[in-house]
Scaffold this active site. Structure first.
Site, PDB file in Angstrom:
ATOM      1  N   ASP A  17      14.186  14.272 -40.065  1.00  0.00           N
ATOM      2  CA  ASP A  17      13.330  13.255 -39.400  1.00  0.00           C
ATOM      3  C   ASP A  17      11.900  13.272 -39.915  1.00  0.00           C
ATOM      4  OD1 ASP A  17      15.056  14.007 -36.312  1.00  0.00           O
ATOM      5  OD2 ASP A  17      15.500  12.510 -37.844  1.00  0.00           O
ATOM      6  N   HIS A  65      15.187   7.144 -35.655  1.00  0.00           N
ATOM      7  CA  HIS A  65      14.911   8.310 -34.810  1.00  0.00           C
ATOM      8  C   HIS A  65      14.219   7.833 -33.532  1.00  0.00           C
ATOM      9  CE1 HIS A  65      14.218  12.427 -33.755  1.00  0.00           C
ATOM     10  NE2 HIS A  65      12.924  12.249 -33.690  1.00  0.00           N
ATOM     11  N   MET A  99      24.993  11.741 -36.455  1.00  0.00           N
ATOM     12  CA  MET A  99      24.511  13.001 -35.893  1.00  0.00           C
ATOM     13  C   MET A  99      24.678  14.202 -36.814  1.00  0.00           C
ATOM     14  SD  MET A  99      23.105  11.860 -33.386  1.00  0.00           S
ATOM     15  CE  MET A  99      22.595  13.118 -32.256  1.00  0.00           C
ATOM     16  N   ASN A 131      16.895   6.302 -41.731  1.00  0.00           N
ATOM     17  CA  ASN A 131      17.388   6.857 -40.472  1.00  0.00           C
ATOM     18  C   ASN A 131      16.577   6.320 -39.300  1.00  0.00           C
ATOM     19  OD1 ASN A 131      18.855   8.818 -38.757  1.00  0.00           O
ATOM     20  ND2 ASN A 131      16.854   9.815 -38.582  1.00  0.00           N
ATOM     21  N   GLU A 155      14.584   0.033 -30.656  1.00  0.00           N
ATOM     22  CA  GLU A 155      15.400   0.436 -31.827  1.00  0.00           C
ATOM     23  C   GLU A 155      16.101  -0.756 -32.450  1.00  0.00           C
ATOM     24  OE1 GLU A 155      17.978   3.321 -30.020  1.00  0.00           O
ATOM     25  OE2 GLU A 155      16.813   4.981 -30.837  1.00  0.00           O
ATOM     26  N   GLY A 164      27.116   2.635 -31.256  1.00  0.00           N
ATOM     27  CA  GLY A 164      26.946   1.620 -32.292  1.00  0.00           C
ATOM     28  C   GLY A 164      26.150   0.409 -31.854  1.00  0.00           C
ATOM     29  N   SER A 165      25.308   0.555 -30.826  1.00  0.00           N
ATOM     30  CA  SER A 165      24.510  -0.616 -30.387  1.00  0.00           C
ATOM     31  C   SER A 165      23.505  -1.019 -31.468  1.00  0.00           C
ATOM     32  CB  SER A 165      23.796  -0.321 -29.073  1.00  0.00           C
ATOM     33  OG  SER A 165      22.785   0.648 -29.261  1.00  0.00           O
TER      34      SER A 165
HETATM   35  C1  GRF Z   1      19.995   6.005 -30.816  1.00  0.00           C
HETATM   36  O1  GRF Z   1      19.185   6.240 -29.681  1.00  0.00           O
HETATM   37  C2  GRF Z   1      19.470   6.790 -31.984  1.00  0.00           C
HETATM   38  O2  GRF Z   1      18.069   6.855 -32.022  1.00  0.00           O
HETATM   39  C3  GRF Z   1      20.067   8.140 -31.710  1.00  0.00           C
HETATM   40  O3  GRF Z   1      21.388   7.875 -31.283  1.00  0.00           O
HETATM   41  C4  GRF Z   1      21.382   6.610 -30.640  1.00  0.00           C
HETATM   42  C5  GRF Z   1      22.411   5.761 -31.337  1.00  0.00           C
HETATM   43  O4  GRF Z   1      22.736   4.734 -30.474  1.00  0.00           O
HETATM   44  N1  GRF Z   1      20.054   8.958 -32.894  1.00  0.00           N
HETATM   45  P1  GRF Z   1      23.877   3.682 -30.930  1.00  0.00           P
HETATM   46  O5  GRF Z   1      25.095   4.502 -31.342  1.00  0.00           O
HETATM   47  O6  GRF Z   1      23.329   2.899 -32.088  1.00  0.00           O
HETATM   48  O7  GRF Z   1      24.099   2.854 -29.702  1.00  0.00           O
END
Ligand code: GRF
Length: 199
Positions: free
Chosen positions: A152, A112, A93, A110, A181, A11-12
């Site tokens: 995607d 990716h 996921m 989404n 991200e 969840g970062s």
């Molecule tokens: C991210 O790298 C995203 O691109 C991938 O899963 C990770 C999720 O990270 N699908 P977080 O749970 O938001 O830390």
């Protein structure tokens, strides 16, 4: 802008949205955080931020031999109760079927961890890194796109190239991807909020 955020892990990226709202950088409200995994640390991040959470696993449906689109339909029903303007898949996921997507036309985005048209599916960061080691790509990147049934592959909203340096370890590259991200997930919501609301 009312958001529902779907997670499966740390969840970062959810945290990046929470922080952007708290700092006044993003004018939005997270109405609900959904996870398909009870152990997802992102649920604790939501709790700490006082955001309602929903644990919604697929397993009971599978164990009952129920079809995937029943899960998707029930998930959509739960989310619709919170009247979202935008649904953000931040490390979610599961692949969402039309049974879900048709309920929220052009309202699902989404994250990716690869550039458009490259490394669709899971494990994009490691696959990019290994392709770089084989000399097949010069850099990595990440993107936010609208979700369509093809995995995607929907229209890209924001993307960011992430360089790979020759001495970079996978862990260092992964850190650079996650930092990018956290920037683009907030930028994408800002762009949509700006486009969506008349000034
Ligand atoms: C991210 O790298 C995203 O691109 C991938 O899963 C990770 C999720 O990270 N699908 P977080 O749970 O938001 O830390």
């Amino acid at each position: 802008m009312r958001l529902v955020v779907l997670i499966s892990g740390s969840g970062s990226n959810l945290q990046a949205i929470i922080d952007a709202i708290d700092s006044g950088h993003l004018d939005a409200k997270i109405a609900l955080v959904v996870s398909n995994r009870q152990s997802a640390y992102g649920l604790q991040r939501a709790d700490a931020a006082g955001i309602p959470t929903l644990y919604f696993p697929l397993k009971p449906y599978r164990d009952a031999g129920q079809p995937r689109n029943l899960y998707d339909t029930d998930l959509a029903d739960q989310i619709a109760l919170h009247t979202p303007d935008l649904i953000v898949l931040a490390g979610w996921m599961h692949i969402l079927s039309p049974a879900f997507l048709n309920r929220f036309p052009r309202q699902v985005i989404n994250l990716h961890p690869a550039l458009p048209g490259t490394f669709p599916g899971t494990d994009g960061i490691r696959r990019t890194y290994e392709a770089y080691q084989r000399g097949e790509v010069e850099h990595g990147g990440c993107m936010i796109h609208y979700v369509i049934p093809e995995v995607d592959a929907g229209d890209v909203i924001v993307k960011e190239i992430v360089p790979i340096e020759p001495g970079d370890t996978l862990e260092q590259f992964e850190e650079h991807i996650h930092a990018a991200e956290h920037r683009i997930i907030v930028e994408a919501i800002r762009l949509i909020a700006g486009a969506g609301s008349a000034k």
